[in-house]
Design an enzyme around this catalytic site. Structure first.
Site, short mmCIF file in Angstrom:
data_model
loop_
_atom_site.label_atom_id
_atom_site.label_comp_id
_atom_site.label_asym_id
_atom_site.label_seq_id
_atom_site.Cartn_x
_atom_site.Cartn_y
_atom_site.Cartn_z
N SER A 119 63.91 19.14 86.83
CA SER A 119 62.70 19.21 86.18
C SER A 119 62.60 20.72 85.46
CB SER A 119 61.93 19.07 87.28
OG SER A 119 61.69 17.73 87.63
N HIS A 140 66.85 14.65 81.05
CA HIS A 140 65.69 14.61 81.80
C HIS A 140 64.61 13.40 81.65
CE1 HIS A 140 61.53 16.68 83.12
NE2 HIS A 140 61.92 16.08 84.21
N GLU A 152 64.03 13.75 77.50
CA GLU A 152 63.98 15.00 77.35
C GLU A 152 65.35 15.73 77.52
OE1 GLU A 152 60.61 18.44 77.78
OE2 GLU A 152 61.62 17.76 79.75
N ASN A 190 57.41 19.76 81.39
CA ASN A 190 57.04 20.62 82.75
C ASN A 190 56.31 21.91 82.50
OD1 ASN A 190 57.22 18.48 84.36
ND2 ASN A 190 59.41 18.95 84.84
N1 CAA Z 1 60.53 -2.60 85.20
C1 CAA Z 1 60.04 -2.59 83.89
N2 CAA Z 1 58.72 -2.49 83.68
C2 CAA Z 1 57.84 -2.31 84.64
C3 CAA Z 1 58.27 -2.24 86.06
C4 CAA Z 1 59.76 -2.13 86.16
N3 CAA Z 1 60.29 -2.05 87.33
N4 CAA Z 1 57.20 -1.98 86.85
C5 CAA Z 1 56.28 -1.86 86.00
N5 CAA Z 1 56.68 -2.18 84.58
C6 CAA Z 1 55.67 -2.35 83.31
C7 CAA Z 1 54.47 -3.28 83.78
O1 CAA Z 1 54.94 -4.62 83.14
C8 CAA Z 1 53.56 -2.81 82.64
O2 CAA Z 1 53.80 -3.14 81.44
P1 CAA Z 1 52.74 -3.95 80.41
O3 CAA Z 1 51.98 -2.51 80.25
O4 CAA Z 1 53.49 -4.03 79.13
O5 CAA Z 1 52.23 -4.94 81.33
C9 CAA Z 1 53.61 -1.14 82.97
O6 CAA Z 1 55.26 -1.21 83.38
C10 CAA Z 1 52.59 -0.58 83.84
O7 CAA Z 1 53.21 -1.04 85.04
P2 CAA Z 1 51.94 -1.56 86.38
O8 CAA Z 1 50.82 -2.49 85.70
O9 CAA Z 1 52.52 -1.83 87.54
O10 CAA Z 1 51.34 -0.32 86.58
P3 CAA Z 1 50.16 0.70 86.09
O11 CAA Z 1 49.53 0.04 85.07
O12 CAA Z 1 49.21 0.72 87.43
O13 CAA Z 1 50.85 2.01 85.78
C11 CAA Z 1 52.29 3.93 86.03
C12 CAA Z 1 51.79 2.90 86.71
C13 CAA Z 1 53.18 3.54 84.86
C14 CAA Z 1 53.07 4.80 87.00
C15 CAA Z 1 50.92 4.58 85.31
O14 CAA Z 1 50.10 4.85 86.39
C16 CAA Z 1 51.51 6.02 84.75
O15 CAA Z 1 52.12 6.16 83.61
N6 CAA Z 1 51.22 7.13 85.44
C17 CAA Z 1 51.61 8.18 84.88
C18 CAA Z 1 53.18 8.63 85.13
C19 CAA Z 1 53.52 9.94 84.64
O16 CAA Z 1 52.92 10.78 84.12
N7 CAA Z 1 54.92 10.17 84.81
C20 CAA Z 1 55.53 11.49 84.69
C21 CAA Z 1 55.41 12.21 85.85
S1 CAA Z 1 56.15 13.80 85.51
C22 CAA Z 1 57.86 13.73 85.30
O17 CAA Z 1 58.34 12.55 85.68
C23 CAA Z 1 58.62 14.77 85.20
C24 CAA Z 1 59.22 15.77 86.25
O18 CAA Z 1 60.30 16.43 86.13
C25 CAA Z 1 58.35 15.88 87.41
P1 NAD Z 2 64.19 12.67 95.98
O1 NAD Z 2 63.73 13.66 96.97
O2 NAD Z 2 63.28 11.50 95.85
O3 NAD Z 2 65.69 12.46 95.74
C1 NAD Z 2 66.73 13.24 95.82
C2 NAD Z 2 67.76 12.45 96.41
O4 NAD Z 2 68.90 13.38 96.46
C3 NAD Z 2 67.56 12.44 98.01
O5 NAD Z 2 67.71 11.07 98.24
C4 NAD Z 2 68.79 13.19 98.57
O6 NAD Z 2 69.25 12.61 99.72
C5 NAD Z 2 69.84 13.10 97.52
N1 NAD Z 2 70.89 14.39 97.60
C6 NAD Z 2 70.40 15.52 97.89
N2 NAD Z 2 71.76 16.36 97.56
C7 NAD Z 2 72.71 15.35 97.61
C8 NAD Z 2 74.23 15.44 97.25
N3 NAD Z 2 74.75 16.55 97.34
N4 NAD Z 2 74.85 14.35 96.74
C9 NAD Z 2 74.09 13.09 96.81
N5 NAD Z 2 72.76 12.93 96.96
C10 NAD Z 2 71.97 14.14 97.25
O7 NAD Z 2 63.82 13.50 94.53
P2 NAD Z 2 63.73 13.15 93.18
O8 NAD Z 2 62.18 13.12 92.44
O9 NAD Z 2 64.42 11.73 92.83
O10 NAD Z 2 64.15 14.39 92.14
C11 NAD Z 2 65.51 14.48 92.03
C12 NAD Z 2 65.74 15.30 90.62
O11 NAD Z 2 64.95 14.85 89.72
C13 NAD Z 2 65.18 16.68 91.03
O12 NAD Z 2 66.07 17.71 90.27
C14 NAD Z 2 63.81 16.61 90.31
O13 NAD Z 2 63.28 18.11 89.90
C15 NAD Z 2 64.07 15.72 89.09
N6 NAD Z 2 62.95 15.05 88.39
C16 NAD Z 2 61.84 14.51 89.27
C17 NAD Z 2 60.92 13.61 88.87
C18 NAD Z 2 59.89 13.24 89.84
O14 NAD Z 2 58.77 12.72 89.36
N7 NAD Z 2 59.77 13.09 91.07
C19 NAD Z 2 60.85 13.53 87.52
C20 NAD Z 2 61.81 13.97 86.71
C21 NAD Z 2 62.83 14.79 87.05
#
Ligand code: CAA
Ligand code: NAD
Length: 282
Positions: A119, A140, A152, A190
């Site tokens: 991330s 990503h 990404e 992010n």
């Molecule tokens: N496979 C395929 N499609 C699926 C599915 C699956 N396993 N599960 C759900 N779907 C589909 C559903 O059919 C639905 O599609 P339609 O709108 O076409 O009907 C859609 O996905 C939404 O599903 P739900 O109705 O079950 O769920 P929801 O409406 O409550 O939405 C959510 C759930 C998609 C998680 C929504 O709450 C959301 O978008 N939340 C924000 C998520 C977000 O911001 N993610 C980014 C996090 S940051 C990150 O990832 C980066 C990082 O590095 C940290």
């Molecule tokens: P998580 O804690 O759910 O899963 C990480 C997994 O990696 C654990 O099950 C752990 O046992 C496993 N692991 C650790 N060391 C390992 C190794 N040497 N070999 C194999 N497996 C190993 O974390 P996550 O949310 O899946 O995040 C994983 C990566 O994805 C991180 O780099 C995170 O920043 C990135 N990411 C997370 C999100 C999010 O929304 N959580 C979104 C995008 C990217």
């Protein structure tokens, strides 16, 4: 070079989603976890998500069964040796990622591409422990991987045009929309998301409003699918803390400094949905 077999390292929240979308696109997938119980839990998450896709009409039972037949779990990194692409999705920790990259570089065929789903961490630093810097990039994905349409790509100064071409072909085969960012902490999404999430924790910490009102305000006032505290629970408070720490370490900008409450919640084991308790209970 054509990608036929994909390796995934880590079958947590993200790894399991990556396994699912690759298998659904017809790739053979082998996923590595650190122990049997985490592997079983991760594969169960894939199964449950495929079931949900069938229930929602996003896949047929036959497609779900077909996808499952493409997936193999392992505890041995050597089982990834014949992969054309490996996507690392282990914990957000540079030392762990470098160890995985160095080991995979010694195992994989010369043509294979090595990617990280990090991330925020530096892709160039991961590339530096390999002899294939031209074949290293960030791929990503977003959580939940089967639903979020974006990838990404993170391109370093070493990543070749050919690697980018193959990565784009791969992303398109998963049906994702792709953007490209330079190798800077947090990339595009992010860089903007993390200060916002940390500010939401600060508001809650200050007692400005209840958790429900902070979330409702953003959900209904800005039409976001989730309020920030719900989203933090969804992403994982541990993962968010590691991302914030990594970004603060590089930028030294207080916008990326983790609020004390976030660190204490992680220390207390309140990791969000994955541990059953975060800002909310599950
Ligand atoms: N496979 C395929 N499609 C699926 C599915 C699956 N396993 N599960 C759900 N779907 C589909 C559903 O059919 C639905 O599609 P339609 O709108 O076409 O009907 C859609 O996905 C939404 O599903 P739900 O109705 O079950 O769920 P929801 O409406 O409550 O939405 C959510 C759930 C998609 C998680 C929504 O709450 C959301 O978008 N939340 C924000 C998520 C977000 O911001 N993610 C980014 C996090 S940051 C990150 O990832 C980066 C990082 O590095 C940290
Ligand atoms: P998580 O804690 O759910 O899963 C990480 C997994 O990696 C654990 O099950 C752990 O046992 C496993 N692991 C650790 N060391 C390992 C190794 N040497 N070999 C194999 N497996 C190993 O974390 P996550 O949310 O899946 O995040 C994983 C990566 O994805 C991180 O780099 C995170 O920043 C990135 N990411 C997370 C999100 C999010 O929304 N959580 C979104 C995008 C990217």
């Amino acid at each position: 070079m054509e990608i036929k077999k994909v390796g995934v390292v880590g079958c947590g929240l993200m790894g399991s989603g990556i396994v699912e979308v690759c298998a659904r696109a017809g790739y053979d997938v082998v996923v590595r976890e650190v122990d049997e119980s985490l592997l079983a839990k991760g594969l169960e998450r894939v199964r449950a998500s495929l079931l949900k896709a069938v229930a929602r009409g996003k896949a047929t039972q036959e497609q779900a069964d077909q996808a499952l037949s493409h997936i193999r779990g392992t505890l041995d990194l050597a089982d990834l040796a014949d992969c054309d692409l490996v996507i690392e999705a282990a914990v957000e920790n540079m030392a762990v990622k470098k160890e995985i990259f160095a080991a995979l570089d010694g195992l994989l065929a010369p043509h294979a591409i090595l990617a990280s789903n990090t991330s925020s961490l530096c892709i160039t630093e991961m590339a530096s422990v390999t002899k294939r810097g031209d074949k290293v990039l960030g791929i990503h994905f977003f959580n939940p991987v089967p639903v979020m349409p974006l990838i990404e790509f993170v391109r370093t100064i070493l990543t070749s045009d050919e690697t980018m071409r193959i990565a784009r072909q791969f992303g398109a085969s998963l049906g994702k929309t792709m953007v490209v960012a330079k190798d800077t902490p947090g990339f595009i999404v992010n860089r903007l998301l993390i200060p916002y999430l940390l500010d939401a924790v600060r508001l809650y910490e200050e007692g400005l409003a209840t958790r429900e009102d902070i979330d409702t305000a953003i959900q209904l006032g800005l039409n976001h699918p989730m309020g920030p505290l719900t989203l933090l629970d969804f992403v994982g408070l541990d993962t968010t803390l590691y991302i914030a720490d990594a970004m603060f370490e590089e930028y030294k900008d207080p916008r990326f400094a983790a609020p004390p409450l976030l660190r204490r919640m992680v220390l207390a084991g309140r990791l969000g949905r994955k541990s059953g308790k975060g800002f909310y209970e599950y």
